[in-house]
Design a protein around this motif. Structure first.
Motif, mmCIF file in Angstrom:
data_model
loop_
_atom_site.group_PDB
_atom_site.id
_atom_site.type_symbol
_atom_site.label_atom_id
_atom_site.label_comp_id
_atom_site.label_asym_id
_atom_site.label_seq_id
_atom_site.Cartn_x
_atom_site.Cartn_y
_atom_site.Cartn_z
ATOM 1 N N ASN A 8 0.969 -1.091 0.148
ATOM 2 C CA ASN A 8 0.051 0.164 -0.132
ATOM 3 C C ASN A 8 0.965 1.460 0.138
ATOM 4 O O ASN A 8 1.801 1.284 0.145
ATOM 5 N N GLU A 51 -3.148 -0.729 -3.060
ATOM 6 C CA GLU A 51 -4.002 -0.220 -2.090
ATOM 7 C C GLU A 51 -3.436 1.316 -1.393
ATOM 8 O O GLU A 51 -2.182 1.614 -1.509
ATOM 9 N N LEU A 53 -4.220 3.660 1.317
ATOM 10 C CA LEU A 53 -4.434 3.742 2.580
ATOM 11 C C LEU A 53 -4.872 5.087 2.837
ATOM 12 O O LEU A 53 -3.867 5.910 3.083
ATOM 13 N N HIS A 97 -8.852 2.087 0.515
ATOM 14 C CA HIS A 97 -9.165 1.677 1.860
ATOM 15 C C HIS A 97 -9.179 2.782 2.625
ATOM 16 O O HIS A 97 -8.163 3.493 2.898
ATOM 17 N N ASN A 115 -14.355 2.779 -2.398
ATOM 18 C CA ASN A 115 -13.602 1.852 -1.467
ATOM 19 C C ASN A 115 -13.561 0.439 -1.690
ATOM 20 O O ASN A 115 -14.588 -0.025 -1.751
ATOM 21 N N SER A 117 -12.548 -1.680 0.665
ATOM 22 C CA SER A 117 -12.897 -1.641 2.115
ATOM 23 C C SER A 117 -12.819 -0.696 2.904
ATOM 24 O O SER A 117 -12.229 0.439 2.450
ATOM 25 N N THR A 157 -12.571 -3.870 8.007
ATOM 26 C CA THR A 157 -11.629 -4.084 8.939
ATOM 27 C C THR A 157 -11.484 -3.719 10.161
ATOM 28 O O THR A 157 -11.944 -2.435 10.355
ATOM 29 N N PRO A 291 -6.797 -4.881 -0.834
ATOM 30 C CA PRO A 291 -7.377 -4.343 0.274
ATOM 31 C C PRO A 291 -8.926 -5.146 0.669
ATOM 32 O O PRO A 291 -9.382 -4.832 1.854
#
Length: 323
Positions: A8, A51, A53, A97, A115, A117, A157, A291
């Motif tokens: 990420n 990913e 983040l 994410h 997104n 996640s 998550t 992700p």
């Protein structure tokens, strides 16, 4: 045994936060927000990542300086700005994410479109002294966000932070709360068991960090309490005896960046994947994931906005395909 990880780029949009957790070294409250050009520069540098983040202080736009900056850029809220940047990440071939703290159902719906996640650490399902100045750390408020995400079928998550003043029973109870959420909504893809790391300049800088025995105990209990398909994640930069944690039941080492540090724990740099693999003497097989975990790739729990990237990156099992 397979152990998963993701590559990420860590994008801390602002360190302004309404919570004042006694262990946090991330919060600065200077009102600064990363501009789009700065974010895009990071996205361009993340050539090996899948990913993006996005993280920032909770309800940062409650502060006038942040709110004024956002309005000057044409955005009504921090969430609207984040969605704009999520779209930018997708344009650059990265799956977002977002960790934005407590969110309303309508905010979750906005983020869901862009997104893969979303995350929110429960931390503990009990009220603690270290959170007395942190309205967003009220367990009921955080649980509501996690429930709403489940109702919206968002791969999620969450996790617990150990060593912040809770008892062993509190940890067990917090894990049981997460297990109940997972069983009821089937949306929790991973549970992070994270050990507290003292930060200089914080009220808890002299607190003793939890030892490996406490960490292993929490992992072992999580392994028993959580549904079998919920993955237990551990942060490889905060743990010396990684093998013991994997032997106890952890099966994911989270996101690793070759571009950015861990802004939450900057004193602990990311170990390279090669170093991690070498330390385990080949006893575990590492597989890169997105992700969104393989289960939810196979279930199709993602929007049309990001489907083209998931189809590009995921193999038939839902892991990251060979590069």
């Amino acid at each position: 045994m397979i152990v998963t990880y993701s590559m990420n780029v860590f994008i801390p949009l602002t360190r302004t936060c309404r919570n004042n957790c006694h262990y946090c070294g991330f919060r600065i409250n200077d009102g600064k927000v990363m501009g789009e050009d700065e974010v895009e520069n990071l996205l361009k540098r993340a050539s090996s990542a899948t990913e993006a983040l996005f993280t920032f202080g909770e309800r940062a736009d409650e502060f006038g300086k942040v709110r004024d900056w956002l309005r000057g850029m044409g955005f009504d809220s921090m969430i609207d700005y984040t969605v704009h940047l999520n779209k930018l990440a997708v344009e650059h071939g990265l799956l977002p994410h977002t960790n934005a703290g407590v969110l309303s159902r309508s905010e979750l719906k906005k983020l869901k479109e862009w997104n893969a996640s979303i995350g929110l650490m429960l931390e503990q399902a009990v009220e603690l002294e270290c959170h007395k100045e942190s309205p967003g750390k009220n367990p009921e408020v955080r649980i509501k966000t996690i429930k709403d995400a489940g109702r919206l079928e968002i791969p999620f998550t969450t996790g617990i932070l150990i060593g912040i003043g809770e008892s062993r029973d509190d940890r067990y109870y917090s894990i049981e709360v997460i297990a109940d959420l997972a069983e009821n909504y089937d949306h929790i893809q991973e549970v992070i068991i994270q050990n507290f790391s003292p930060k200089k300049g914080t009220p808890m800088e002299c607190w003793k960090a939890p030892g490996i025995a406490e960490l292993l105990d929490a992992i072992e209990y999580a392994k028993k309490a959580l549904p079998d398909d919920v993955v237990i994640q551990i942060p490889p930069n905060l743990i010396e005896n990684l093998k013991a944690c994997l032997d106890a039941g952890a099966r994911d080492i989270g996101g690793i960046s070759e571009v950015t540090p861990d802004y939450i724990n900057p004193e602990h740099p990311w170990p390279s994947l090669k170093k991690i693999e070498k330390s385990l003497n080949g006893e575990y097989t590492f597989r890169e994931r997105l992700p969104i975990h393989p289960k939810y790739v196979r279930m199709g729990w993602y929007s049309e906005r990001i489907a083209h990237l998931i189809e590009r990156y995921a193999d038939k099992e839902g892991y990251r395909c060979s590069k």
